[in-house]
Write an enzyme that holds these catalytic residues in place. Structure first.
Site, short mmCIF file in Angstrom:
data_model
loop_
_atom_site.label_atom_id
_atom_site.label_comp_id
_atom_site.label_asym_id
_atom_site.label_seq_id
_atom_site.Cartn_x
_atom_site.Cartn_y
_atom_site.Cartn_z
CD GLU A 77 4.61 20.77 88.36
OE1 GLU A 77 4.79 19.52 88.11
OE2 GLU A 77 3.20 21.12 87.72
CG HIS A 78 9.26 21.87 90.84
ND1 HIS A 78 10.39 21.99 89.95
CD2 HIS A 78 8.60 20.61 90.83
CE1 HIS A 78 10.02 20.79 89.20
NE2 HIS A 78 9.19 20.10 89.51
CG HIS A 79 10.50 25.76 95.14
ND1 HIS A 79 11.17 25.67 93.75
CD2 HIS A 79 11.35 25.08 95.87
CE1 HIS A 79 12.12 24.84 94.13
NE2 HIS A 79 12.27 24.45 95.19
CD GLN A 118 9.94 29.40 80.95
OE1 GLN A 118 10.37 29.79 82.09
NE2 GLN A 118 10.38 29.94 79.84
CG HIS A 146 11.31 30.41 86.59
ND1 HIS A 146 10.42 29.50 86.70
CD2 HIS A 146 11.60 30.63 85.41
CE1 HIS A 146 10.11 28.85 85.39
NE2 HIS A 146 10.70 29.74 84.73
CB CYS A 148 11.80 28.95 92.81
SG CYS A 148 11.99 28.36 90.99
#
Length: 189
Positions: A77-79, A118, A146, A148
């Site tokens: 959800e951050h990237h 996660q 990940h 990211c």
């Protein structure tokens, strides 16, 4: 349900903002394709993982049930970049109540199909199983790569993040937790 047209417009605007021409041949249908893809990979927003445990059977079985190496993919959800790996879901039934094995994999699938962290994903799987079955113990472990961390930032492909959630016996009893971790890491021949 998500709004297909809004997603298409946002992708079109993103392409423009990046300095691309969304009207060029190779990109003409990209907003539509991306919108359709996002509806699929975020389909878990429409469902609850605990709803998968509707098939509960009384079998008198109160030993470990472990489904391991369940492949999953989710979106950070951050990237809004993917992370993917394997989930291992174990529980010890209480009062002989078991659920269908495929339901464990289905709960992983649904919980992963939304913007996620996660750590939260791991807890959501454990909590869904806890709420549905109230087993003696639950242990969920996820290992994921990940994008990211692979494509941007630190750029360390191949690195894995491992998270776990323990409930009941697996939280309270170190020996039981060691046993389930050994079962997860055991590779059958």
């Amino acid at each position: 349900m998500s709004n297909q047209k809004k997603i298409e417009q946002a992708v079109y605007q993103l392409l423009e903002a990046l300095g691309e021409n969304p009207k060029r041949e190779g990109l003409l249908d990209t907003p539509k394709r991306v919108a359709k893809m996002y509806q699929e990979i975020f389909s878990g927003l429409q469902e609850n993982p605990k709803d998968q445990f509707t098939a509960v059977f009384s079998e008198g079985y109160e030993e470990v049930v472990l489904v391991k190496d369940i492949p999953f993919a989710s979106m950070c959800e951050h990237h809004l970049l993917p992370f993917y790996g394997t989930a291992h879901v174990a529980y010890i039934p209480s009062q002989g109540r078991v659920t269908g094995l495929s339901k464990l994999a289905r709960a992983v699938e649904i919980a992963s199909k939304r913007p996620q962290l996660q750590e939260r994903l791991t807890a959501q799987i454990a909590d869904a199983l806890q709420e549905a079955l109230q087993p003696q113990g639950i242990f969920v472990m996820l290992a994921a790569e990940h994008m990211c961390m692979t494509m941007r930032g630190i750029k360390k492909p191949g690195s894995k993040t491992v998270t776990s959630a323990a409930r009941g016996i697996y939280k309270e009893d170190k020996e039981a937790r060691k046993e389930i971790i050994a079962m997860i890491h055991n590779k059958e021949k």
